[in-house]
Design a protein around this motif. Sequence first.
Motif, PDB file in Angstrom:
ATOM      1  N   LEU A   1      25.277  76.939  14.656  1.00 34.71           N
ATOM      2  CA  LEU A   1      24.928  75.403  14.447  1.00 34.71           C
ATOM      3  C   LEU A   1      24.844  74.846  15.920  1.00 34.71           C
ATOM      4  O   LEU A   1      23.857  73.973  16.052  1.00 34.71           O
ATOM      5  N   ASN A   2      25.565  75.280  16.848  1.00 32.36           N
ATOM      6  CA  ASN A   2      25.349  74.658  18.210  1.00 32.36           C
ATOM      7  C   ASN A   2      24.046  75.574  18.968  1.00 32.36           C
ATOM      8  O   ASN A   2      23.518  74.757  19.853  1.00 32.36           O
ATOM      9  N   ILE A   3      23.682  76.697  18.344  1.00 31.12           N
ATOM     10  CA  ILE A   3      22.448  77.186  18.949  1.00 31.12           C
ATOM     11  C   ILE A   3      21.271  76.317  18.564  1.00 31.12           C
ATOM     12  O   ILE A   3      20.286  76.174  19.151  1.00 31.12           O
ATOM     13  N   LEU A   4      21.256  75.944  17.118  1.00 34.71           N
ATOM     14  CA  LEU A   4      20.493  75.147  16.483  1.00 34.71           C
ATOM     15  C   LEU A   4      20.218  73.855  17.326  1.00 34.71           C
ATOM     16  O   LEU A   4      19.116  73.342  17.644  1.00 34.71           O
ATOM     17  N   MET A   5      21.361  73.129  17.638  1.00 36.54           N
ATOM     18  CA  MET A   5      21.618  71.998  18.337  1.00 36.54           C
ATOM     19  C   MET A   5      20.821  72.316  19.768  1.00 36.54           C
ATOM     20  O   MET A   5      20.139  71.287  20.101  1.00 36.54           O
ATOM     21  N   SER A   6      21.097  73.159  20.403  1.00 37.89           N
ATOM     22  CA  SER A   6      20.539  73.592  21.838  1.00 37.89           C
ATOM     23  C   SER A   6      19.110  73.536  21.575  1.00 37.89           C
ATOM     24  O   SER A   6      18.348  73.191  22.523  1.00 37.89           O
ATOM     25  N   ILE A   7      18.474  74.274  20.895  1.00 39.73           N
ATOM     26  CA  ILE A   7      17.113  74.561  20.595  1.00 39.73           C
ATOM     27  C   ILE A   7      16.321  73.094  20.121  1.00 39.73           C
ATOM     28  O   ILE A   7      15.264  72.641  20.694  1.00 39.73           O
ATOM     29  N   VAL A   8      17.191  72.234  19.237  1.00 41.62           N
ATOM     30  CA  VAL A   8      16.601  70.808  18.971  1.00 41.62           C
ATOM     31  C   VAL A   8      16.535  70.095  20.373  1.00 41.62           C
ATOM     32  O   VAL A   8      15.614  69.233  20.692  1.00 41.62           O
ATOM     33  N   ALA A   9      17.456  70.174  21.253  1.00 45.41           N
ATOM     34  CA  ALA A   9      17.521  69.494  22.330  1.00 45.41           C
ATOM     35  C   ALA A   9      16.696  69.917  23.385  1.00 45.41           C
ATOM     36  O   ALA A   9      15.982  69.183  23.958  1.00 45.41           O
ATOM     37  N   ILE A  10      16.172  71.215  23.377  1.00 46.02           N
ATOM     38  CA  ILE A  10      15.135  71.843  24.413  1.00 46.02           C
ATOM     39  C   ILE A  10      13.769  71.097  23.794  1.00 46.02           C
ATOM     40  O   ILE A  10      13.120  70.768  24.732  1.00 46.02           O
ATOM     41  N   ILE A  11      13.564  71.024  22.563  1.00 48.63           N
ATOM     42  CA  ILE A  11      12.364  70.740  21.767  1.00 48.63           C
ATOM     43  C   ILE A  11      11.943  69.328  22.144  1.00 48.63           C
ATOM     44  O   ILE A  11      10.888  68.773  22.493  1.00 48.63           O
ATOM     45  N   ILE A  12      13.121  68.461  22.046  1.00 49.78           N
ATOM     46  CA  ILE A  12      12.781  67.025  21.997  1.00 49.78           C
ATOM     47  C   ILE A  12      13.256  66.387  23.379  1.00 49.78           C
ATOM     48  O   ILE A  12      13.191  65.164  23.419  1.00 49.78           O
ATOM     49  N   TYR A  13      13.502  67.319  24.301  1.00 52.93           N
ATOM     50  CA  TYR A  13      13.940  66.859  25.659  1.00 52.93           C
ATOM     51  C   TYR A  13      12.981  65.766  26.330  1.00 52.93           C
ATOM     52  O   TYR A  13      13.256  64.783  26.719  1.00 52.93           O
ATOM     53  N   GLN A  14      11.683  66.288  26.381  1.00 52.63           N
ATOM     54  CA  GLN A  14      10.564  65.470  26.694  1.00 52.63           C
ATOM     55  C   GLN A  14      10.479  63.937  26.287  1.00 52.63           C
ATOM     56  O   GLN A  14      10.184  62.921  26.756  1.00 52.63           O
ATOM     57  N   TRP A  15      10.774  64.167  25.004  1.00 48.48           N
ATOM     58  CA  TRP A  15      10.501  62.830  24.050  1.00 48.48           C
ATOM     59  C   TRP A  15      11.390  61.972  24.414  1.00 48.48           C
ATOM     60  O   TRP A  15      11.389  60.810  24.537  1.00 48.48           O
ATOM     61  N   TYR A  16      12.747  62.373  24.302  1.00 44.01           N
ATOM     62  CA  TYR A  16      13.908  61.349  24.510  1.00 44.01           C
ATOM     63  C   TYR A  16      14.070  60.957  25.901  1.00 44.01           C
ATOM     64  O   TYR A  16      14.769  59.895  26.209  1.00 44.01           O
ATOM     65  N   GLU A  17      13.696  61.673  26.938  1.00 37.22           N
ATOM     66  CA  GLU A  17      13.615  61.554  28.184  1.00 37.22           C
ATOM     67  C   GLU A  17      12.747  60.034  28.613  1.00 37.22           C
ATOM     68  O   GLU A  17      12.977  59.293  29.254  1.00 37.22           O
ATOM     69  N   GLN A  18      11.413  60.134  27.848  1.00 38.12           N
ATOM     70  CA  GLN A  18      10.514  59.191  27.963  1.00 38.12           C
ATOM     71  C   GLN A  18      11.160  57.812  27.316  1.00 38.12           C
ATOM     72  O   GLN A  18      10.858  56.793  27.719  1.00 38.12           O
ATOM     73  N   LEU A  19      12.012  57.885  26.498  1.00 38.84           N
ATOM     74  CA  LEU A  19      12.769  56.582  25.908  1.00 38.84           C
ATOM     75  C   LEU A  19      13.785  56.076  26.808  1.00 38.84           C
ATOM     76  O   LEU A  19      14.669  55.167  26.546  1.00 38.84           O
ATOM     77  N   GLY A  20      14.167  56.945  27.914  1.00 38.22           N
ATOM     78  CA  GLY A  20      15.078  56.457  28.938  1.00 38.22           C
ATOM     79  C   GLY A  20      16.551  57.021  28.364  1.00 38.22           C
ATOM     80  O   GLY A  20      17.481  56.300  29.063  1.00 38.22           O
ATOM     81  N   ILE A  21      16.468  57.825  27.499  1.00 31.25           N
ATOM     82  CA  ILE A  21      17.980  58.261  26.946  1.00 31.25           C
ATOM     83  C   ILE A  21      18.239  59.547  27.907  1.00 31.25           C
ATOM     84  O   ILE A  21      17.565  60.421  27.806  1.00 31.25           O
ATOM     85  N   HIS A  22      19.316  59.435  28.581  1.00 27.81           N
ATOM     86  CA  HIS A  22      19.717  60.685  29.454  1.00 27.81           C
ATOM     87  C   HIS A  22      21.107  60.833  29.376  1.00 27.81           C
ATOM     88  O   HIS A  22      21.694  59.756  30.034  1.00 27.81           O
ATOM     89  N   LEU A  23      21.643  61.947  28.799  1.00 29.35           N
ATOM     90  CA  LEU A  23      23.239  62.190  28.927  1.00 29.35           C
ATOM     91  C   LEU A  23      23.066  63.046  29.995  1.00 29.35           C
ATOM     92  O   LEU A  23      22.839  63.836  30.296  1.00 29.35           O
ATOM     93  N   THR A  24      24.515  62.675  30.733  1.00 29.96           N
ATOM     94  CA  THR A  24      24.902  63.386  32.085  1.00 29.96           C
ATOM     95  C   THR A  24      26.178  64.286  31.706  1.00 29.96           C
ATOM     96  O   THR A  24      26.742  63.932  30.622  1.00 29.96           O
TER      97      THR A  24
END
Length: 305
Positions: free
Chosen positions: A30-53
């Motif tokens: 499940l953690n691998i799946l979440m990592s893949i989701v994070a990679i796929i939607i990275y550009q999208w949620y970065e444009q919304l100003g969402i940025h986790l450090t």
Amino acid sequence: MIIRPNQHWFLRLFDWHGSVLSKITFRLFLNILMSIVAIIIYQWYEQLGIHLTIAPFSLLGIAIAIFLGFRNSASYSRFVEARMLWGTLLIAERTLLRQLKNRLPEDKKSHDEIAKYLIAFSWSLKHQLRNTDPTDDLYRILPREAFSEVIASPMPTNRVLLLLGNEIGKLRLEGKLSDVTYRMLDNKLDELAHVLGGCERIANTPVPFAYTLILQRTVYLFCSLLPFALVSDLHYMTPFVSVFISYTFLSWDSLAEELEDPFGTSANDLPLNAICNTIERNLMEMNNQKPLPAPLKPDRYFNLI
């Protein structure tokens, strides 16, 4: 309990049986799946100003590690206490039979009867702690009349101890034991009673549920959100690093949960069958009874139950 022969440290890195990896494989997937989701939607949620450090996860990771350490210590202390109690059981039963044989060297009938009750006590305690049926073991060990009384009792282990005390009391009433000798034997019965009570305390008093629940919720939330904090720096390496970090926390949590009940049949629990087998072999050998039961060995997965 896992009993492995000595092996090179490098080969040990690839051991599967005895590790908790098999229990957390799905959670790591499940953690691998979440990592893949994070990679796929990275550009999208970065444009919304969402940025986790990574900063809040570093602080939270330290806190989780400390609490997991405390929980593992609490669970391991239960395991150690349980092993000490069963070690005390072995010592007390051997000592009691030795003292009886030294005081009444010619009373072989009493030796056999007392040994049967001692062996039955250990097997009955094992079944009580594992919530299994003691009928087969008690039937082959105890005399028929005693078996019927024990198996009809809602607390068979304590009943075996009571009947054992009755047998020693009969020897005193018959004048075969002096008051001093009787007191020595009765002290060993008290040790068996303390072992029974100590094991019941561990089995019936789990680690507080709220403590475990809070810790698990925090660990799972941490592992679920971690890929979204790593993706901005690691990109396609995110699944590898995220799974490695998650493996550490999930393994600690799983191991603590396993050690919390040291009387079970998991890979890292106490080998109660083997301990009872050792007690039976010891007492039978002291009475010169043959053939002795075969010693239990680890199975092909190195697991001694």
